[in-house]
Design an enzyme around this catalytic site. Structure first.
Site, PDB file in Angstrom:
ATOM      1  N   SER A  91       0.823  -1.222   0.000  1.00  0.00           N
ATOM      2  CA  SER A  91       0.000   0.000   0.000  1.00  0.00           C
ATOM      3  C   SER A  91       0.854   1.267   0.000  1.00  0.00           C
ATOM      4  O   SER A  91       0.453   2.282  -0.564  1.00  0.00           O
ATOM      5  CB  SER A  91      -0.984   0.000   1.170  1.00  0.00           C
ATOM      6  OG  SER A  91      -0.291   0.086   2.384  1.00  0.00           O
TER       7      SER A  91
ATOM      8  N   ARG B 271      -8.170  -0.792 -13.391  1.00  0.00           N
ATOM      9  CA  ARG B 271      -8.855   0.370 -12.815  1.00  0.00           C
ATOM     10  C   ARG B 271      -8.154   0.893 -11.575  1.00  0.00           C
ATOM     11  O   ARG B 271      -8.075   2.083 -11.366  1.00  0.00           O
ATOM     12  CB  ARG B 271     -10.298  -0.028 -12.439  1.00  0.00           C
ATOM     13  CG  ARG B 271     -11.061  -0.670 -13.576  1.00  0.00           C
ATOM     14  CD  ARG B 271     -11.966  -1.791 -13.091  1.00  0.00           C
ATOM     15  NE  ARG B 271     -11.201  -2.956 -12.676  1.00  0.00           N
ATOM     16  CZ  ARG B 271     -11.674  -3.984 -12.010  1.00  0.00           C
ATOM     17  NH1 ARG B 271     -12.935  -4.009 -11.672  1.00  0.00           N
ATOM     18  NH2 ARG B 271     -10.910  -5.000 -11.660  1.00  0.00           N
TER      19      ARG B 271
ATOM     20  N   SER C 127     -10.185  11.467 -27.777  1.00  0.00           N
ATOM     21  CA  SER C 127     -11.592  11.234 -28.119  1.00  0.00           C
ATOM     22  C   SER C 127     -11.724  11.031 -29.617  1.00  0.00           C
ATOM     23  O   SER C 127     -11.361  11.907 -30.401  1.00  0.00           O
ATOM     24  CB  SER C 127     -12.435  12.428 -27.701  1.00  0.00           C
ATOM     25  OG  SER C 127     -13.709  12.330 -28.315  1.00  0.00           O
TER      26      SER C 127
ATOM     27  N   ARG D 144     -14.631  10.741 -30.839  1.00  0.00           N
ATOM     28  CA  ARG D 144     -15.879  11.441 -31.184  1.00  0.00           C
ATOM     29  C   ARG D 144     -15.525  12.844 -31.659  1.00  0.00           C
ATOM     30  O   ARG D 144     -16.037  13.338 -32.643  1.00  0.00           O
ATOM     31  CB  ARG D 144     -16.793  11.588 -29.961  1.00  0.00           C
ATOM     32  CG  ARG D 144     -17.400  10.305 -29.491  1.00  0.00           C
ATOM     33  CD  ARG D 144     -18.313  10.584 -28.315  1.00  0.00           C
ATOM     34  NE  ARG D 144     -19.552  11.219 -28.741  1.00  0.00           N
ATOM     35  CZ  ARG D 144     -20.315  11.990 -27.972  1.00  0.00           C
ATOM     36  NH1 ARG D 144     -19.948  12.243 -26.732  1.00  0.00           N
ATOM     37  NH2 ARG D 144     -21.421  12.505 -28.427  1.00  0.00           N
TER      38      ARG D 144
ATOM     39  N   ARG E  10     -16.869   6.580 -37.255  1.00  0.00           N
ATOM     40  CA  ARG E  10     -15.757   5.753 -36.744  1.00  0.00           C
ATOM     41  C   ARG E  10     -16.147   4.294 -36.603  1.00  0.00           C
ATOM     42  O   ARG E  10     -15.304   3.433 -36.357  1.00  0.00           O
ATOM     43  CB  ARG E  10     -15.236   6.298 -35.415  1.00  0.00           C
ATOM     44  CG  ARG E  10     -16.196   6.156 -34.259  1.00  0.00           C
ATOM     45  CD  ARG E  10     -15.588   6.677 -32.988  1.00  0.00           C
ATOM     46  NE  ARG E  10     -16.625   6.983 -32.015  1.00  0.00           N
ATOM     47  CZ  ARG E  10     -16.407   7.024 -30.720  1.00  0.00           C
ATOM     48  NH1 ARG E  10     -15.207   6.838 -30.230  1.00  0.00           N
ATOM     49  NH2 ARG E  10     -17.392   7.310 -29.884  1.00  0.00           N
TER      50      ARG E  10
ATOM     51  N   ARG F 182       0.763  -7.766 -18.163  1.00  0.00           N
ATOM     52  CA  ARG F 182       0.778  -7.438 -19.584  1.00  0.00           C
ATOM     53  C   ARG F 182       2.077  -7.765 -20.299  1.00  0.00           C
ATOM     54  O   ARG F 182       2.182  -7.572 -21.518  1.00  0.00           O
ATOM     55  CB  ARG F 182       0.416  -5.958 -19.772  1.00  0.00           C
ATOM     56  CG  ARG F 182      -0.992  -5.622 -19.275  1.00  0.00           C
ATOM     57  CD  ARG F 182      -2.062  -6.430 -19.989  1.00  0.00           C
ATOM     58  NE  ARG F 182      -3.403  -6.131 -19.484  1.00  0.00           N
ATOM     59  CZ  ARG F 182      -4.514  -6.628 -20.005  1.00  0.00           C
ATOM     60  NH1 ARG F 182      -4.468  -7.452 -21.040  1.00  0.00           N
ATOM     61  NH2 ARG F 182      -5.685  -6.330 -19.486  1.00  0.00           N
TER      62      ARG F 182
HETATM   63  C1  LIG Z   1      -3.697 -12.226 -20.921  1.00  0.00           C
HETATM   64  C2  LIG Z   1      -4.994 -11.575 -20.553  1.00  0.00           C
HETATM   65  C3  LIG Z   1      -6.173 -12.003 -21.132  1.00  0.00           C
HETATM   66  C4  LIG Z   1      -7.408 -11.413 -20.806  1.00  0.00           C
HETATM   67  N1  LIG Z   1      -8.552 -11.820 -21.402  1.00  0.00           N
HETATM   68  C5  LIG Z   1      -9.751 -11.281 -21.081  1.00  0.00           C
HETATM   69  C6  LIG Z   1     -10.975 -11.683 -21.685  1.00  0.00           C
HETATM   70  O1  LIG Z   1     -10.996 -12.569 -22.518  1.00  0.00           O
HETATM   71  N2  LIG Z   1     -12.118 -11.070 -21.324  1.00  0.00           N
HETATM   72  C7  LIG Z   1     -12.147 -10.081 -20.382  1.00  0.00           C
HETATM   73  O2  LIG Z   1     -13.214  -9.551 -20.063  1.00  0.00           O
HETATM   74  N3  LIG Z   1     -10.997  -9.665 -19.791  1.00  0.00           N
HETATM   75  C8  LIG Z   1      -9.807 -10.220 -20.108  1.00  0.00           C
HETATM   76  N4  LIG Z   1      -8.665  -9.775 -19.508  1.00  0.00           N
HETATM   77  C9  LIG Z   1      -8.751  -8.652 -18.566  1.00  0.00           C
HETATM   78  C10 LIG Z   1      -8.725  -9.164 -17.100  1.00  0.00           C
HETATM   79  O3  LIG Z   1      -9.843  -9.974 -16.857  1.00  0.00           O
HETATM   80  C11 LIG Z   1      -8.764  -7.960 -16.142  1.00  0.00           C
HETATM   81  O4  LIG Z   1      -9.957  -7.246 -16.278  1.00  0.00           O
HETATM   82  C12 LIG Z   1      -7.623  -6.990 -16.374  1.00  0.00           C
HETATM   83  O5  LIG Z   1      -6.414  -7.673 -16.530  1.00  0.00           O
HETATM   84  C13 LIG Z   1      -7.553  -6.030 -15.192  1.00  0.00           C
HETATM   85  O6  LIG Z   1      -6.902  -6.661 -14.112  1.00  0.00           O
HETATM   86  P1  LIG Z   1      -7.483  -6.707 -12.645  1.00  0.00           P
HETATM   87  O7  LIG Z   1      -8.806  -7.360 -12.609  1.00  0.00           O
HETATM   88  O8  LIG Z   1      -6.402  -7.298 -11.799  1.00  0.00           O
HETATM   89  O9  LIG Z   1      -7.810  -5.190 -12.272  1.00  0.00           O
HETATM   90  P2  LIG Z   1      -6.940  -3.967 -11.752  1.00  0.00           P
HETATM   91  O10 LIG Z   1      -7.786  -2.776 -11.882  1.00  0.00           O
HETATM   92  O11 LIG Z   1      -5.584  -3.978 -12.399  1.00  0.00           O
HETATM   93  O12 LIG Z   1      -6.843  -4.226 -10.207  1.00  0.00           O
HETATM   94  C14 LIG Z   1      -5.717  -4.734  -9.518  1.00  0.00           C
HETATM   95  C15 LIG Z   1      -6.226  -5.601  -8.372  1.00  0.00           C
HETATM   96  O13 LIG Z   1      -6.992  -4.822  -7.455  1.00  0.00           O
HETATM   97  C16 LIG Z   1      -8.076  -5.619  -6.941  1.00  0.00           C
HETATM   98  N5  LIG Z   1      -9.341  -5.005  -7.387  1.00  0.00           N
HETATM   99  C17 LIG Z   1      -9.508  -4.103  -8.394  1.00  0.00           C
HETATM  100  N6  LIG Z   1     -10.794  -3.740  -8.506  1.00  0.00           N
HETATM  101  C18 LIG Z   1     -11.450  -4.431  -7.581  1.00  0.00           C
HETATM  102  C19 LIG Z   1     -12.810  -4.513  -7.217  1.00  0.00           C
HETATM  103  N7  LIG Z   1     -13.729  -3.805  -7.842  1.00  0.00           N
HETATM  104  N8  LIG Z   1     -13.147  -5.330  -6.226  1.00  0.00           N
HETATM  105  C20 LIG Z   1     -12.230  -6.076  -5.577  1.00  0.00           C
HETATM  106  N9  LIG Z   1     -10.906  -6.050  -5.875  1.00  0.00           N
HETATM  107  C21 LIG Z   1     -10.531  -5.244  -6.856  1.00  0.00           C
HETATM  108  C22 LIG Z   1      -7.914  -7.007  -7.529  1.00  0.00           C
HETATM  109  O14 LIG Z   1      -7.149  -7.777  -6.640  1.00  0.00           O
HETATM  110  C23 LIG Z   1      -7.157  -6.741  -8.811  1.00  0.00           C
HETATM  111  O15 LIG Z   1      -6.427  -7.847  -9.303  1.00  0.00           O
HETATM  112  C24 LIG Z   1      -7.447 -10.358 -19.823  1.00  0.00           C
HETATM  113  C25 LIG Z   1      -6.246  -9.945 -19.232  1.00  0.00           C
HETATM  114  C26 LIG Z   1      -5.027 -10.527 -19.575  1.00  0.00           C
HETATM  115  C27 LIG Z   1      -3.758 -10.031 -18.915  1.00  0.00           C
END
Ligand SMILES: Cc1cc2nc3c(=O)[nH]c(=O)nc-3n(C[C@H](O)[C@H](O)[C@H](O)COP(=O)(O)OP(=O)(O)OC[C@H]3O[C@@H](n4cnc5c(N)ncnc54)[C@H](O)[C@@H]3O)c2cc1C
Length: 254
Positions: free
Chosen positions: A82, A108, A117, A119, A177, A204
């Protein structure tokens, strides 16, 4: 890609905080050992939690880690991520595709995003980067891109843009677009804290990630390892068959 900005210290504020904690001796020593402002801010914030600026400030603390390297390494090993949220870096990712930006904005937590944008901005050039997987059909790929450009310009020319209000231009630009490819080159400004950057690099640059974002985050990783050596000290790189690099940390998701 450009590294645009990073967290800096307010030296007066740091001095005041050190006075507040009776930690002026520590401050003098620590700044000599740690000239990096982002890493220093993170260490300072972490030490404020336990008053661990020296033995005796908190009667419960009988020893402290003097060296910034030991301090940050311990934070990473324990997963106390943190405090890494106190410092951010801002990047401009230029001429990346909408494929990349769409994947990037899925991260996020700990980010700030300003995306061009499509748009408001009517494209002058429709640039599309071709991944090496398409090299065997590169001629056909170039033809397809030219065809899309031609069809876009045909539709665009059906409107008398000089007579349109700004609002009308915006509406039609956004409507048009819909025939543009996901691969269209665009720009995005992305700010993230170091906890997030570590996570996004790991996700990534994984071999399963899409090749463009893997290339870009390979560059992000190289920059971060250069500018913030302690915060990224546990990352190692491995060259992948397509020439890109995977950057994996010893301590995942601190
Ligand atoms: C190789 C690859 C393939 C993918 N394929 C797909 C796909 O086919 N379809 C698809 O929809 N997505 C896909 N994704 C996207 C993936 O599902 C995640 O949405 C994206 O990588 C963001 O990562 P994250 O969820 O760790 O969120 P981040 O925003 O990076 O958050 C980091 C961490 O914070 C915590 N966190 C964040 N937000 C919350 C919350 N609201 N509640 C609780 N804990 C939270 C979690 O522990 C999370 O891991 C892919 C990603 C990768 C790397």
């Amino acid at each position: 890609m450009i590294k645009l900005a990073e967290t800096r210290l307010d030296q007066n504020g740091v001095q005041q905080l050190a006075e507040h904690y009776s930690a002026l001796e520590w401050l003098k020593r620590a700044r000599q050992l740690q000239p990096n402002e982002a890493e220093f801010l993170i260490e300072l914030s972490g030490r404020a939690c336990y008053k661990s600026f020296g033995v005796g400030l908190n009667p419960n603390v009988t020893m402290i880690r003097e060296n910034p390297k030991d301090y940050i390494s311990n934070v990473l090993a324990k997963g106390d991520g943190s405090i890494l949220e106190h410092a951010t870096v801002t990047f401009a990712f230029l001429n990346v595709s909408r494929i990349l930006t769409h994947e990037l904005v899925r991260h996020r937590a700990g980010t700030a995003i300003s995306q061009e944008s499509l748009r408001y901005v009517r494209p002058r050039d429709i640039g599309v980067w071709m991944p090496s997987d398409l090299e065997p059909i590169s001629g056909k790929f170039a033809e397809a891109v030219e065809e899309i450009k031609r069809r876009y310009r045909d539709l665009e020319a059906k409107f008398d843009w000089d007579k349109m209000t700004f609002e009308q231009k915006k509406r039609v630009t956004s409507a048009l677009r819909r025939i543009l490819p996901d691969g269209i080159a665009t720009n995005i400004i992305w700010t993230a804290n170091h906890r997030t950057i570590r996570w996004v690099i790991e996700m990534r640059t994984d071999p399963s990630a899409e090749v463009e974002i893997r290339k870009v985050f390979g560059q992000v990783a190289a920059i971060c390892m250069r500018y913030y050596p302690l915060l990224y000290s546990d990352f190692t790189s491995t060259k992948l068959p397509d020439g890109t690099y995977q950057y994996a940390p010893k301590f995942s998701k601190v």
